[in-house]
Design an enzyme around this catalytic site. Sequence first.
Site, PDB file in Angstrom:
ATOM      1  N   ARG A   1     -32.527 -33.981  31.139  1.00  0.00           N
ATOM      2  CA  ARG A   1     -33.328 -34.073  29.917  1.00  0.00           C
ATOM      3  C   ARG A   1     -34.684 -34.656  30.252  1.00  0.00           C
ATOM      4  O   ARG A   1     -34.784 -35.526  31.129  1.00  0.00           O
ATOM      5  CB  ARG A   1     -32.681 -35.028  28.910  1.00  0.00           C
ATOM      6  CG  ARG A   1     -31.745 -34.385  27.925  1.00  0.00           C
ATOM      7  CD  ARG A   1     -32.461 -33.428  26.963  1.00  0.00           C
ATOM      8  NE  ARG A   1     -31.523 -32.768  26.076  1.00  0.00           N
ATOM      9  CZ  ARG A   1     -30.842 -31.663  26.362  1.00  0.00           C
ATOM     10  NH1 ARG A   1     -31.006 -31.048  27.519  1.00  0.00           N
ATOM     11  NH2 ARG A   1     -30.000 -31.141  25.484  1.00  0.00           N
TER      12      ARG A   1
ATOM     13  N   GLU B   1     -41.514 -31.873  26.047  1.00  0.00           N
ATOM     14  CA  GLU B   1     -41.591 -30.420  26.210  1.00  0.00           C
ATOM     15  C   GLU B   1     -41.667 -29.710  24.855  1.00  0.00           C
ATOM     16  O   GLU B   1     -41.142 -30.240  23.883  1.00  0.00           O
ATOM     17  CB  GLU B   1     -40.386 -29.902  27.024  1.00  0.00           C
ATOM     18  CG  GLU B   1     -39.039 -30.133  26.368  1.00  0.00           C
ATOM     19  CD  GLU B   1     -37.864 -29.744  27.260  1.00  0.00           C
ATOM     20  OE1 GLU B   1     -37.814 -30.144  28.428  1.00  0.00           O
ATOM     21  OE2 GLU B   1     -36.976 -29.041  26.746  1.00  0.00           O
TER      22      GLU B   1
ATOM     23  N   HIS C   1     -37.025 -25.157  30.877  1.00  0.00           N
ATOM     24  CA  HIS C   1     -35.720 -25.497  30.289  1.00  0.00           C
ATOM     25  C   HIS C   1     -34.789 -24.277  30.220  1.00  0.00           C
ATOM     26  O   HIS C   1     -34.399 -23.842  29.139  1.00  0.00           O
ATOM     27  CB  HIS C   1     -35.918 -26.118  28.891  1.00  0.00           C
ATOM     28  CG  HIS C   1     -34.743 -26.950  28.455  1.00  0.00           C
ATOM     29  ND1 HIS C   1     -34.857 -28.081  27.683  1.00  0.00           N
ATOM     30  CD2 HIS C   1     -33.410 -26.818  28.685  1.00  0.00           C
ATOM     31  CE1 HIS C   1     -33.657 -28.594  27.440  1.00  0.00           C
ATOM     32  NE2 HIS C   1     -32.760 -27.845  28.051  1.00  0.00           N
TER      33      HIS C   1
HETATM   34  C1  8YV Z   1     -30.112 -25.573  25.774  1.00  0.00           C
HETATM   35  C2  8YV Z   1     -29.393 -27.717  26.973  1.00  0.00           C
HETATM   36  O1  8YV Z   1     -30.723 -24.409  26.193  1.00  0.00           O
HETATM   37  O2  8YV Z   1     -27.132 -27.495  26.363  1.00  0.00           O
HETATM   38  C3  8YV Z   1     -28.086 -28.251  26.509  1.00  0.00           C
HETATM   39  O3  8YV Z   1     -27.984 -29.475  26.275  1.00  0.00           O
HETATM   40  O4  8YV Z   1     -30.234 -28.456  27.345  1.00  0.00           O
HETATM   41  C4  8YV Z   1     -29.667 -26.247  27.041  1.00  0.00           C
HETATM   42  O5  8YV Z   1     -28.558 -25.589  27.521  1.00  0.00           O
HETATM   43  C5  8YV Z   1     -31.056 -26.275  24.834  1.00  0.00           C
HETATM   44  O6  8YV Z   1     -30.704 -27.565  24.512  1.00  0.00           O
HETATM   45  C6  8YV Z   1     -31.184 -25.476  23.540  1.00  0.00           C
HETATM   46  O7  8YV Z   1     -30.243 -25.782  22.591  1.00  0.00           O
END
Ligand code: 8YV
Length: 334
Positions: free
Chosen positions: A244, A273, A291
């Site tokens: 993150r 971001e 991401h």
């Molecule tokens: C997502 C992510 O694409 O699952 C997670 O926590 O970071 C990613 O897989 C993003 O959060 C969109 O929902």
Amino acid sequence: MTTTKKLLVARAIFPDIVEALRLSAGVAEVADNPTDEVWSRDALLGRLDGCDGLFCTGSERIDAALLDACPALKAVSTMSVGTNHIDVDACSARGVLVANTPDVLTDTTADLAFALLLACARRVGEGERYLREGRWTKWHYDQLMGADVHGATLGILGMGRIGQAVARRGALGFGMRVIYHNRSRLPAEQEAPLGARWVEKAALLAEADHLVLVLPYSAATHHAIGAAELAQMKPGATLVNIARGGIVDDAALARSLAEGRIGAAGIDVFEGEPHVTPALLAAPNAVLTPHIGSASMKTRRAMAQLAADNLLAALGLGDGRHLPAIVNPQAARR
Ligand code: 8YV
């Protein structure tokens, strides 16, 4: 069954999955966002008014103020494994169930960790730019020399499902020595097949040739890798963040890369971001992706389907295909 529930799907997702939600028994209405318009907070609140369930992604902030403004809300289902955008305690206090999408993205995300690790350690991004810019005129013995991944020491900070999948790739695929730091140590029978050894955070930083961050974001992990930690890392080591934004102090990382203290970085997630710290954009020894940890076709569909099934199940609907991945089962008892 009488059709009763109103749902909101906050972002554009696979249209057939929205359509299936719409046709589910017990669902009266599904409002969605097929153009993926970026809704303001007020626009989200306006659309959520009177809804029983919300399908969201990591982009929507679900906090106490939103919950208070939407008292009909009973379930929030996020298409992500991370839940740091949701105030889970505030949801629990109001009896709102929260569901997420673990497991289905584990291997896809671990694959991206290795893509970034290999790309930054072996200078793939730099090499590609060098070639495309027409600068490749002859072979040099020391051209774009990078660091080996095979046989090196892989450090993993955070040893949940994705951390273990990264360890497996490192140990079995690349013959790496795997060390990790996590709040809790894995049982010996889980460590053994990964060849993984728990170490203190300071030892992890000092010994890893390649450090991969796979820990969830919270106030406690904010800037878990800042200037002090970067200074403790092996000179020339690589850092990969697939976890993150905010876990790394991006400005400090950019300084360390510029000084050549850290050899290279592979970064998929950023503080604030989609804004990216300009100094990181300017760092040739950083490989930066927007991401995309879970972004394989198969996995994104699996996540969307699981989030839809979770939402129905949390509202007591659906065909029970999945046991809902509820983050706060205690909310159901309220
Ligand atoms: C997502 C992510 O694409 O699952 C997670 O926590 O970071 C990613 O897989 C993003 O959060 C969109 O929902």
